[in-house]
Write an enzyme that holds these catalytic residues in place. Sequence first.
Site, PDB file in Angstrom:
ATOM      1  N   ASP A 222       0.864  -1.169   0.000  1.00 37.81           N
ATOM      2  CA  ASP A 222       0.000   0.000   0.000  1.00 37.81           C
ATOM      3  C   ASP A 222       0.906   1.226   0.000  1.00 37.81           C
ATOM      4  OD1 ASP A 222      -2.461   1.555   0.408  1.00 37.81           O
ATOM      5  OD2 ASP A 222      -1.679   1.873   2.432  1.00 37.81           O
TER       6      ASP A 222
ATOM      7  N   ASP B  88      -1.748  -1.009   5.861  1.00 38.34           N
ATOM      8  CA  ASP B  88      -1.953  -0.389   7.175  1.00 38.34           C
ATOM      9  C   ASP B  88      -3.418  -0.309   7.596  1.00 38.34           C
ATOM     10  OD1 ASP B  88      -2.420   1.695   5.128  1.00 38.34           O
ATOM     11  OD2 ASP B  88      -2.636   3.035   6.850  1.00 38.34           O
TER      12      ASP B  88
ATOM     13  N   ASP C 238      -0.139   5.164   0.951  1.00 42.78           N
ATOM     14  CA  ASP C 238      -0.355   6.111   2.049  1.00 42.78           C
ATOM     15  C   ASP C 238      -0.464   5.376   3.380  1.00 42.78           C
ATOM     16  OD1 ASP C 238      -0.565   8.421   0.321  1.00 42.78           O
ATOM     17  OD2 ASP C 238      -2.539   7.684  -0.263  1.00 42.78           O
TER      18      ASP C 238
END
EC number: 3.1.3.18
Length: 237
Positions: free
Chosen positions: A14, A176, A16
């Site tokens: 991922d 995240d 961001d």
Amino acid sequence: MTDRDLEGWTIAFDLDGTLVDSAPDLIGTLNRLLVEEGLAPVAMEEAQKLIGSGARALLVHGFEAAGASVERAKSDELFQRFLTDYSAHIADGSQPFEGVVETLERLTERGALLVVATNKRSDLSELLLQKLDLARHFAAIVGPDRVSARKPSGAHLKEAVAQAGGDPERAIMVGDAAPDAGAARDAGMPCILTTFGYTPVPVETLGGDVLIDAFEDVEEAIDGILSDFYVLKALRG
């Protein structure tokens, strides 16, 4: 000489909240738009939880947090203003998390294929990674506009890995937040989750296979997952 023990494996990341602490610039753009609309800006600490599902969702959540009209937040005109402002300020304050560059280099040396699978638009993702000198590490940078379905659909991960030239059956997701965990689960991929990202709910509740507190721990987490993989493979004959 480095042992290329990760040859044949793809690691999908991922963007961001996983590779890059991009909150300063995403929230900076959001707050400039809120102020232009006569609304109060949102606090950085609270607004970080709004990141992860793309610019349109960030606008909606941001306007909700400011007590403003959600319909206004969904307008194409506001979305285009967001993109224009964000593109101009995309790397003003954003930085790779500590240990990202060194870890990506080691994984590549060990033979791993690296790909970015993000809900951020591909052109914005490429722009950010280029400005931070990270794009060179990845075989592909795949936003939702380059796949048939965005995270949390497993199709996003499978297609991103395939576009990078990898095998979805030998891939690991590093993220995240819930879209990352959900996509990994849907794709049947092991999932490593960071505890320093932008999830609005406790990361411990998302069902990741391994939780890490620092990006430097990615390599050890991958080694643990692969150790289990090869033990199970040996047991099955």
